[in-house]
Design a protein around this motif. Structure first.
Motif, PDB file in Angstrom:
ATOM      1  N   CYS A 199       0.829  -1.213   0.000  1.00 58.81           N
ATOM      2  CA  CYS A 199       0.000   0.000   0.000  1.00 58.81           C
ATOM      3  C   CYS A 199       0.866   1.267   0.000  1.00 58.81           C
ATOM      4  O   CYS A 199       1.784   1.410   0.801  1.00 58.81           O
ATOM      5  N   THR A 200       0.529   2.188  -0.907  1.00 62.79           N
ATOM      6  CA  THR A 200       1.273   3.449  -1.016  1.00 62.79           C
ATOM      7  C   THR A 200       0.509   4.610  -0.358  1.00 62.79           C
ATOM      8  O   THR A 200       0.903   5.760  -0.494  1.00 62.79           O
ATOM      9  N   CYS A 202      -2.366   5.937  -1.160  1.00 59.98           N
ATOM     10  CA  CYS A 202      -2.938   6.917  -2.094  1.00 59.98           C
ATOM     11  C   CYS A 202      -4.409   7.184  -1.762  1.00 59.98           C
ATOM     12  O   CYS A 202      -4.978   8.180  -2.178  1.00 59.98           O
ATOM     13  N   PHE A 203      -5.041   6.266  -1.062  1.00 57.54           N
ATOM     14  CA  PHE A 203      -6.441   6.332  -0.609  1.00 57.54           C
ATOM     15  C   PHE A 203      -7.464   6.420  -1.742  1.00 57.54           C
ATOM     16  O   PHE A 203      -8.577   6.894  -1.553  1.00 57.54           O
ATOM     17  N   CYS A 205      -8.836   3.834  -2.919  1.00 60.12           N
ATOM     18  CA  CYS A 205      -9.862   2.855  -2.527  1.00 60.12           C
ATOM     19  C   CYS A 205     -10.886   3.496  -1.589  1.00 60.12           C
ATOM     20  O   CYS A 205     -12.081   3.196  -1.666  1.00 60.12           O
ATOM     21  N   CYS A 239      -7.510  -0.173  -6.819  1.00 57.39           N
ATOM     22  CA  CYS A 239      -6.177  -0.004  -6.220  1.00 57.39           C
ATOM     23  C   CYS A 239      -5.109  -0.057  -7.322  1.00 57.39           C
ATOM     24  O   CYS A 239      -5.003  -1.056  -8.035  1.00 57.39           O
ATOM     25  N   TYR A 244      -5.052  -5.275  -2.810  1.00 52.44           N
ATOM     26  CA  TYR A 244      -6.164  -6.107  -2.319  1.00 52.44           C
ATOM     27  C   TYR A 244      -6.201  -7.440  -3.049  1.00 52.44           C
ATOM     28  O   TYR A 244      -5.944  -7.512  -4.255  1.00 52.44           O
TER      29      TYR A 244
END
Ligand code: SF4
Ligand code: SF4
Length: 377
Positions: A199-200, A202-203, A205, A239, A244
């Protein structure tokens, strides 16, 4: 052993007049005999997501409507809303999409009713009476309009599916005939895991989640509020780094739950007045909920039965024997759709059979029509 269930088959590869074949199939299968004069008949069909071009053609559904009327029934065409936020998420959005895809009241000559209501939660709960293979599903919620019908025709497009390999009558019963709540309880069985190391933050999702089930965090990946999650997989598809995944073995668990749901739905539908048809045309890798790609095998034809398990098994057997028309090297029988979708399509068909929904053995009865030829003397 008792008499094997019959699956009637019109092989469109041998004929020109597919509408004529559909009419003959309807007569010979005895689908007309399921309908009494004045019955309200639900013609349950997936009318395609916006952008999908490989759903059952509306002309065939209009023909089924005509045949139902000729048998004395009062047909309505119906489907349910989706859990993912596409253009069928609400009943009003679905009706607009259906019109774009060619399904209108005027064209079909029958009303179109979205069976689970505007938001997708109108339904009645029924118990899952028998459970095997560790299934935890306890109930299904059948969409209201289907329960108001006196007879039901489950008209399915036989094609590939990301989770079940093949999607036909059993998938249509379980997922297509239930409310959002019930779709979620089935999808919850494949789980959802987030690989925090990928996970980077970036939000994307969080922004995409239609149920506000994801929250931004001060540190680390987003937090998922499981009680709000509908398992729609919008986060997974949005994503950018594929953080995910569904759980290991998730597709099999999902198929087991789906088979249980199909049995419970079938028990809730009108006894002795429910028939099934599979259209083996445009047999794509993915389902009609998205752009599904080009067909994997040639068009085969139309099948009908009162046994949904026999119908799906016969469909899989015919697909195994059909000519492969994709260039994908891994596309080889048996179960070409299952292989390409990285699962075994038979999982859900076998569980449904073990639960008593129908028979894996069947008798294939081919339906023929007379067609005139222009011949020289
Ligand atoms: S979209 Fe993917 S990378 Fe971005 S926050 Fe969500 S999980 Fe992390
Ligand atoms: S968290 Fe993901 S799977 Fe759950 S509702 Fe939101 S987008 Fe759908």
């Amino acid at each position: 052993m008792g008499r094997l269930p019959e699956v009637f088959f019109f092989d469109e590869r041998k004929h020109f007049d597919i509408m004529g074949g559909l009419e003959k199939l309807f007569e010979e299968t005895g689908l007309a005999g399921l309908i009494s004069r004045g019955d309200r008949v639900a013609v349950k069909v997936h009318m395609g997501e916006l952008g999908n071009t490989t759903h059952i053609r509306p002309q065939f559904v209009a023909k089924i409507v005509e045949l139902v009327k000729a048998a004395g029934g009062k047909p309505f065409v119906t489907d349910t809303t989706t859990i993912y936020p596409g253009e069928r998420f609400t009943a009003s959005a679905y009706l607009k999409t259906a019109a774009i895809n060619g399904f209108t009241r005027q064209g079909l000559k029958a009303p179109i009713i979205i069976a689970d209501g505007e938001k997708g939660y109108d339904g009645k709960s029924f118990p899952v009476k028998k459970r095997i293979r560790g299934c935890r599903l306890r109930k299904v919620e059948v969409a209201s309009a289907l329960l108001e019908a006196d007879a039901v025709l489950i008209v399915s497009h036989g094609k590939g599916h990301l989770m079940t390999g093949f999607g036909g009558a059993i998938k249509h019963l379980a997922m297509g005939c239930t409310t959002k709540r019930s779709k979620t309880s089935q999808h919850a069985t494949h789980g959802l895991v987030l690989n925090a190391s990928k996970c980077t933050r970036c939000f994307e999702c969080v922004k995409a989640c239609p149920y506000s089930a994801l929250e931004e965090t001060v540190k680390g990946p987003p937090k998922r509020i499981v009680s709000k999650c509908a398992y729609c997989l919008t986060c997974l598809f949005n994503c950018p780094v594929n953080a995910y995944k569904i759980e290991k073995g998730g597709k099999t668990k999902f198929q087991v739950a789906l088979a249980h749901a199909a049995v419970a739905v079938a028990e809730a539908l009108p006894k002795g007045k429910t028939g099934y048809m599979n259209f083996l045309q445009d047999i794509t890798l993915r389902c009609d909920c998205a752009a599904a790609g080009p067909p994997i095998v040639e068009n085969i034809g139309l099948l009908a039965s009162v046994d949904p398990v026999a119908l799906d098994k016969a469909s899989l057997d015919l697909i195994d024997k059909a000519k492969i028309i994709t260039g994908r090297v891994e596309a080889k029988p048996p179960d070409v759709l299952g292989k390409l979708n990285r699962t075994n399509s038979l999982n859900h068909v076998e569980v449904a059979s073990k639960l008593g929904l129908g028979s894996l053995k069947y008798r294939l009865a081919e339906v023929e029509i007379e067609e005139a030829e222009v011949e020289e003397e």
